[in-house]
Design an enzyme around this catalytic site. Structure first.
Site, PDB file in Angstrom:
ATOM      1  N   CYS A 119     -19.303  -7.369 -18.184  1.00 23.14           N
ATOM      2  CA  CYS A 119     -17.832  -7.496 -18.095  1.00 23.14           C
ATOM      3  C   CYS A 119     -17.284  -6.954 -19.446  1.00 23.14           C
ATOM      4  CB  CYS A 119     -17.327  -8.956 -17.995  1.00 23.14           C
ATOM      5  SG  CYS A 119     -18.085  -9.494 -16.355  1.00 23.14           S
ATOM      6  N   HIS A 252     -10.474  -9.595 -20.547  1.00 21.17           N
ATOM      7  CA  HIS A 252     -11.216  -9.566 -19.328  1.00 21.17           C
ATOM      8  C   HIS A 252     -10.700 -10.544 -18.339  1.00 21.17           C
ATOM      9  CE1 HIS A 252     -14.309  -9.533 -16.419  1.00 21.17           C
ATOM     10  NE2 HIS A 252     -14.829 -10.692 -16.545  1.00 21.17           N
ATOM     11  N   ASN A 282     -12.279 -11.021 -10.285  1.00 22.65           N
ATOM     12  CA  ASN A 282     -13.199 -10.505 -11.569  1.00 22.65           C
ATOM     13  C   ASN A 282     -13.629  -9.313 -11.019  1.00 22.65           C
ATOM     14  OD1 ASN A 282     -14.925 -10.002 -13.431  1.00 22.65           O
ATOM     15  ND2 ASN A 282     -15.749 -12.310 -13.848  1.00 22.65           N
TER      16      ASN A 282
HETATM   17  O1  UT7 Z   1     -17.027 -12.165 -15.985  1.00 24.02           O
HETATM   18  C1  UT7 Z   1     -17.906 -12.907 -16.732  1.00 24.02           C
HETATM   19  C2  UT7 Z   1     -17.301 -14.350 -17.065  1.00 24.02           C
HETATM   20  N1  UT7 Z   1     -17.356 -15.113 -16.234  1.00 24.02           N
HETATM   21  C3  UT7 Z   1     -16.769 -16.084 -16.381  1.00 24.02           C
HETATM   22  O2  UT7 Z   1     -15.865 -16.102 -16.930  1.00 24.02           O
HETATM   23  C4  UT7 Z   1     -16.734 -17.425 -15.364  1.00 24.02           C
HETATM   24  C5  UT7 Z   1     -16.600 -18.739 -16.160  1.00 24.02           C
HETATM   25  N2  UT7 Z   1     -16.887 -19.879 -15.499  1.00 24.02           N
HETATM   26  C6  UT7 Z   1     -15.723 -20.132 -14.768  1.00 24.02           C
HETATM   27  O3  UT7 Z   1     -15.047 -19.583 -14.492  1.00 24.02           O
HETATM   28  C7  UT7 Z   1     -15.925 -21.601 -13.972  1.00 24.02           C
HETATM   29  O4  UT7 Z   1     -17.063 -22.376 -14.650  1.00 24.02           O
HETATM   30  C8  UT7 Z   1     -16.160 -21.369 -12.639  1.00 24.02           C
HETATM   31  C9  UT7 Z   1     -14.892 -21.178 -11.891  1.00 24.02           C
HETATM   32  C10 UT7 Z   1     -17.156 -20.730 -12.070  1.00 24.02           C
HETATM   33  C11 UT7 Z   1     -16.474 -23.068 -12.118  1.00 24.02           C
HETATM   34  O5  UT7 Z   1     -15.310 -23.682 -12.450  1.00 24.02           O
HETATM   35  P1  UT7 Z   1     -15.429 -25.376 -13.105  1.00 24.02           P
HETATM   36  O6  UT7 Z   1     -14.401 -25.967 -13.072  1.00 24.02           O
HETATM   37  O7  UT7 Z   1     -16.296 -25.087 -14.078  1.00 24.02           O
HETATM   38  O8  UT7 Z   1     -16.354 -25.859 -11.730  1.00 24.02           O
HETATM   39  P2  UT7 Z   1     -17.794 -26.722 -11.618  1.00 24.02           P
HETATM   40  O9  UT7 Z   1     -18.909 -25.657 -11.518  1.00 24.02           O
HETATM   41  O10 UT7 Z   1     -17.954 -27.794 -12.413  1.00 24.02           O
HETATM   42  O11 UT7 Z   1     -17.832 -27.197 -10.106  1.00 24.02           O
HETATM   43  C12 UT7 Z   1     -16.944 -28.345  -9.810  1.00 24.02           C
HETATM   44  C13 UT7 Z   1     -17.136 -28.734  -8.480  1.00 24.02           C
HETATM   45  C14 UT7 Z   1     -18.266 -28.983  -7.822  1.00 24.02           C
HETATM   46  O12 UT7 Z   1     -18.638 -29.910  -6.859  1.00 24.02           O
HETATM   47  P3  UT7 Z   1     -19.016 -31.335  -7.201  1.00 24.02           P
HETATM   48  O13 UT7 Z   1     -20.553 -31.072  -7.699  1.00 24.02           O
HETATM   49  O14 UT7 Z   1     -18.085 -31.774  -8.476  1.00 24.02           O
HETATM   50  O15 UT7 Z   1     -19.006 -32.181  -6.048  1.00 24.02           O
HETATM   51  C15 UT7 Z   1     -18.781 -27.466  -7.105  1.00 24.02           C
HETATM   52  O16 UT7 Z   1     -19.689 -27.764  -6.173  1.00 24.02           O
HETATM   53  O17 UT7 Z   1     -16.527 -27.573  -7.548  1.00 24.02           O
HETATM   54  C16 UT7 Z   1     -17.480 -27.549  -6.576  1.00 24.02           C
HETATM   55  N3  UT7 Z   1     -17.516 -26.041  -6.111  1.00 24.02           N
HETATM   56  C17 UT7 Z   1     -16.639 -25.442  -5.059  1.00 24.02           C
HETATM   57  N4  UT7 Z   1     -15.614 -26.029  -4.218  1.00 24.02           N
HETATM   58  C18 UT7 Z   1     -14.990 -25.404  -3.280  1.00 24.02           C
HETATM   59  C19 UT7 Z   1     -17.958 -24.769  -6.762  1.00 24.02           C
HETATM   60  N5  UT7 Z   1     -17.466 -23.631  -6.306  1.00 24.02           N
HETATM   61  C20 UT7 Z   1     -16.812 -24.011  -5.277  1.00 24.02           C
HETATM   62  C21 UT7 Z   1     -15.974 -23.264  -4.300  1.00 24.02           C
HETATM   63  N6  UT7 Z   1     -15.077 -24.009  -3.306  1.00 24.02           N
HETATM   64  N7  UT7 Z   1     -15.988 -21.670  -4.276  1.00 24.02           N
END
Ligand code: UT7
Length: 325
Positions: A119, A252, A282
């Site tokens: 990225c 980005h 993204n």
């Molecule tokens: O291009 C390179 C750069 N990449 C990035 O910058 C990505 C950076 N990271 C992020 O943007 C975020 O960490 C994410 C968007 C990937 C994830 O967001 P988060 O707020 O960190 O969510 P999380 O991983 O803590 O997940 C929270 C909850 C989990 O459920 P529980 O364990 O709390 O019950 C996940 O299973 O959300 C759940 N979850 C979803 N639910 C519905 C994860 N993905 C999804 C989904 N739909 N697609």
């Protein structure tokens, strides 16, 4: 007289197939994967993304963006003497997407190569092109970010497959007596390879390891918000400028929350930040030139504006380029 490089035209291209979060959620539900528009918008700011049709490659998207940039710059492909494609999803293992794209443009002879910094790829490629122009190795460069991330997504993994999209953006970069590219700042830290990678590789006629994207989202998020502030401050220091000199921040486009955090740290209001993640998702190395071109074409970004371009991604890689348009 000093020699600099200057952006003289921008272009972009999105494959026509557009999926809203609701469209994607419906497709995923049919495979037993549960997600929702609410979750995706709330956690990422993404509302839609474009996916290339089967058989459409990185170079197909990139060549359309390149043609649009050439037209905006008033240049013919035959005048270009350097082609750099930033991509992590090239058409083949080799040759480079840049060579394939060069042939699709109907030209030959000039150097053409890919830059692989995920990225951060576009800010890396722009920095390389700027350096080659400054040394006299090139005078008119096409710098392209092009990706088909849909090809490397695991559609059973809802934590990653909702985040990415396909597309391409490009700039024509030309030698100039005045900057142009004011300052650049690139970094990498390979100890974070495992937090965002596609570990699979071709060996002995087989793919060994997982050929799909895997990411520790929270680890990437934490690193990203720190390094984007650092890179912005470093490039401003090199240029002898301050945050107040930035007309537009073009980070980005990965997650609106990362962009909001970066803007807050740099004391920039969100109306100075170009945001396209809502419509493109993204698109990795394509995200910055796509955002740049859409803001130029909508008239928000004007000639004479000062732009802060910032990339961050797998590697871990990050960097910034300060541009006087
Ligand atoms: O291009 C390179 C750069 N990449 C990035 O910058 C990505 C950076 N990271 C992020 O943007 C975020 O960490 C994410 C968007 C990937 C994830 O967001 P988060 O707020 O960190 O969510 P999380 O991983 O803590 O997940 C929270 C909850 C989990 O459920 P529980 O364990 O709390 O019950 C996940 O299973 O959300 C759940 N979850 C979803 N639910 C519905 C994860 N993905 C999804 C989904 N739909 N697609």
């Amino acid at each position: 007289m000093s020699r600099y490089s200057r952006i003289t035209g921008t272009g972009s291209y999105l494959p026509p197939r557009r999926l809203t979060n609701a469209d994607l959620a419906t497709e995923l539900a049919s495979q037993g994967v549960e997600t929702s528009d609410d979750w995706i918008v709330d956690r990422t700011g993404i509302r839609a993304r474009h996916f290339a049709d089967p058989g459409v490659c990185c170079s197909d998207l990139g060549v359309e963006a390149a043609r649009n940039a050439l037209q905006a710059a008033g240049r013919q492909a035959s005048e270009i003497d350097l082609i750099i494609v930033a991509t992590s999803t090239p058409d083949m293992v080799f040759p480079s997407a840049a060579c394939i794209l060069q042939n699709k443009l109907g030209v030959a002879g000039c150097p053409a190569f890919d830059v692989q910094a995920v990225c951060s790829g576009f800010v890396y490629a722009l920095t390389v092109a700027d350096a080659m122009i400054k040394t006299g190795a090139a005078t008119k460069a096409l710098v392209i970010g092009a990706e088909v991330f849909s090809r490397i997504l695991d559609f059973t993994d809802r934590t990653t497959c909702v985040l990415f999209g396909d597309g391409a953006g490009a700039v024509v970069l030309e030698a100039s007596d005045t900057p142009g590219i004011v300052a650049t700042d690139l970094h990498a830290d390979g100890k974070h390879v495992g937090i965002l990678c596609v570990p699979g590789h071709v060996s002995g006629g087989q793919v060994l390891g997982n050929p799909l994207l895997q990411m520790d989202g929270q680890a990437v998020f934490k690193l990203a918000v720190g390094v984007l502030e650092d890179a912005a401050r470093a490039v401003l220091a090199k240029a002898g400028r301050t945050e107040a000199d930035i007309d537009w921040l073009i980070p980005h486009q990965a997650n609106i929350r990362i962009m909001q955090s970066t803007a807050r740290k740099l004391k920039l209001p969100m109306d100075k930040v170009i945001v396209t993640v809502d419509q493109h998702g993204n698109t990795s190395a394509a995200s910055i030139p796509l955002a740049l071109d859409s803001a130029v074409r909508s008239g928000r970004i004007q000639k004479g504006d000062t732009l802060m371009l910032e990339g961050v991604g797998g590697g871990f890689t990050w960097g910034a380029v300060l541009v006087d348009l």
